[in-house]
Motif scaffolding. Structure first.
Motif, PDB file in Angstrom:
ATOM      1  N   LEU A 115       2.094  -4.228  11.670  1.00 26.93           N
ATOM      2  CA  LEU A 115       2.101  -3.263  12.778  1.00 26.93           C
ATOM      3  C   LEU A 115       0.798  -2.473  12.880  1.00 26.93           C
ATOM      4  CD1 LEU A 115       5.701  -1.822  12.164  1.00 26.93           C
ATOM      5  CD2 LEU A 115       5.033  -3.650  13.741  1.00 26.93           C
ATOM      6  N   TRP A 116      -0.129  -2.713  11.949  1.00 26.90           N
ATOM      7  CA  TRP A 116      -1.351  -1.928  11.899  1.00 26.90           C
ATOM      8  C   TRP A 116      -2.518  -2.641  12.565  1.00 26.90           C
ATOM      9  CZ3 TRP A 116      -0.809  -1.066   5.919  1.00 26.90           C
ATOM     10  CH2 TRP A 116       0.249  -0.172   5.678  1.00 26.90           C
ATOM     11  N   SER A 117      -3.528  -1.839  12.915  1.00 21.50           N
ATOM     12  CA  SER A 117      -4.772  -2.422  13.420  1.00 21.50           C
ATOM     13  C   SER A 117      -5.540  -3.031  12.256  1.00 21.50           C
ATOM     14  CB  SER A 117      -5.625  -1.330  14.076  1.00 21.50           C
ATOM     15  OG  SER A 117      -6.064  -0.396  13.086  1.00 21.50           O
ATOM     16  N   ALA A 118      -6.515  -3.864  12.569  1.00 17.59           N
ATOM     17  CA  ALA A 118      -7.319  -4.508  11.537  1.00 17.59           C
ATOM     18  C   ALA A 118      -8.021  -3.462  10.675  1.00 17.59           C
ATOM     19  CB  ALA A 118      -8.333  -5.458  12.161  1.00 17.59           C
ATOM     20  N   HIS A 119      -8.524  -2.409  11.318  1.00 19.99           N
ATOM     21  CA  HIS A 119      -9.216  -1.349  10.582  1.00 19.99           C
ATOM     22  C   HIS A 119      -8.257  -0.639   9.628  1.00 19.99           C
ATOM     23  CE1 HIS A 119     -11.869   2.008   9.692  1.00 19.99           C
ATOM     24  NE2 HIS A 119     -10.900   2.846  10.062  1.00 19.99           N
ATOM     25  N   HIS A 120      -7.055  -0.342  10.108  1.00 22.27           N
ATOM     26  CA  HIS A 120      -6.082   0.369   9.274  1.00 22.27           C
ATOM     27  C   HIS A 120      -5.633  -0.505   8.096  1.00 22.27           C
ATOM     28  CE1 HIS A 120      -3.319   3.648   8.499  1.00 22.27           C
ATOM     29  NE2 HIS A 120      -2.326   2.780   8.351  1.00 22.27           N
ATOM     30  N   LYS A 121      -5.461  -1.790   8.332  1.00 23.27           N
ATOM     31  CA  LYS A 121      -5.095  -2.715   7.254  1.00 23.27           C
ATOM     32  C   LYS A 121      -6.146  -2.680   6.146  1.00 23.27           C
ATOM     33  CE  LYS A 121      -2.637  -6.271   9.904  1.00 23.27           C
ATOM     34  NZ  LYS A 121      -2.682  -7.697  10.305  1.00 23.27           N
ATOM     35  N   THR A 122      -7.409  -2.767   6.562  1.00 25.31           N
ATOM     36  CA  THR A 122      -8.503  -2.786   5.586  1.00 25.31           C
ATOM     37  C   THR A 122      -8.549  -1.488   4.789  1.00 25.31           C
ATOM     38  OG1 THR A 122      -9.805  -4.249   6.999  1.00 25.31           O
ATOM     39  CG2 THR A 122     -10.995  -3.017   5.313  1.00 25.31           C
ATOM     40  N   ARG A 123      -8.371  -0.368   5.474  1.00 23.55           N
ATOM     41  CA  ARG A 123      -8.449   0.934   4.806  1.00 23.55           C
ATOM     42  C   ARG A 123      -7.291   1.133   3.822  1.00 23.55           C
ATOM     43  NH1 ARG A 123      -8.554   6.156   8.550  1.00 23.55           N
ATOM     44  NH2 ARG A 123      -6.311   5.734   8.607  1.00 23.55           N
ATOM     45  N   GLU A 124      -6.087   0.754   4.228  1.00 26.67           N
ATOM     46  CA  GLU A 124      -4.935   0.912   3.346  1.00 26.67           C
ATOM     47  C   GLU A 124      -5.068   0.029   2.105  1.00 26.67           C
ATOM     48  OE1 GLU A 124      -1.986   3.044   3.760  1.00 26.67           O
ATOM     49  OE2 GLU A 124      -3.635   3.908   4.909  1.00 26.67           O
TER      50      GLU A 124
END
Length: 199
Positions: A115-124
């Motif tokens: 459910l996350w954006s690519a940027h949010h996936k990478t950061r998490e």
């Protein structure tokens, strides 16, 4: 009333399937023709008769069986079904065995990241792999103390990354919340762990 001697000497004739030797308060020892002996507690919940297994004799002594009987009665008096409570406790224990923070966190990430954006996936994932796993990744999630998470956050702050430390805390909270929802930890423990006091 049973005694240790009666428990030791209890037998079941070959022509019977089992013999029940009663104690008190619904507690009884069930003896098979082969010689096995198991403790059971008879209970009435919502008008229905139930029985709860308490273990085998002599591994579970008469004294231990009576304590388990009394504990079940207390649960019932508090409005709980002791049989269901015991099943739930066993399920939680089975689920928690080997459930490290990293194992739970990767499971959480796998379910949430779609459910996350690519940027949010990478950061998490970076928050987990860089700032959490090296310090608490191998710890069982149900045993992690608030001070451990606090120390982990302070390591991030020591780099001068206060915003990153806040994001790491948010990530950790998400993992602990998922652990509670899936029975890998308890709400009371999660409350103290997910929100450590930061000096």
């Amino acid at each position: 009333m049973l005694t240790d001697a009666k428990c030791r000497n209890a037998t079941c004739p070959p022509e019977k399937q089992r013999v029940r030797v009663t104690d008190s308060g619904g507690l009884y020892l069930e003896v098979s023709p082969a010689g096995s002996k198991r403790w059971f507690q008879k209970l009435y919940v919502s008008g229905k008769e139930k029985r709860m297994a308490l273990g085998s004799y002599p591994a579970v002594t008469l004294t231990a069986a009576r304590k388990a009987r009394d504990a079940a009665k207390l649960k019932k008096a508090d409005g709980f079904d002791p049989v269901q409570a015991r099943k739930l406790d066993r399920l939680k224990q089975a689920m928690s065995e080997g459930e490290t923070f990293e194992h739970v966190a990767r499971e959480w990430y796998g379910k949430k990241s779609a459910l996350w954006s690519a940027h949010h996936k990478t950061r998490e994932l970076r928050n987990l792999e860089k700032d959490l796993f090296p310090w608490i990744g191998r710890r069982r999630i149900a045993e992690i103390e608030p001070v451990e998470l606090l120390q982990t956050l302070r390591r991030v702050e020591a780099r001068g990354s206060l915003d990153v430390a806040h994001r790491v805390l948010t990530t950790a909270r998400g993992v602990f919340a998922y652990a509670v929802a899936t029975g890998k930890s308890t709400p009371s423990r999660r409350g103290s762990r997910a929100s450590p006091k930061r000096a």
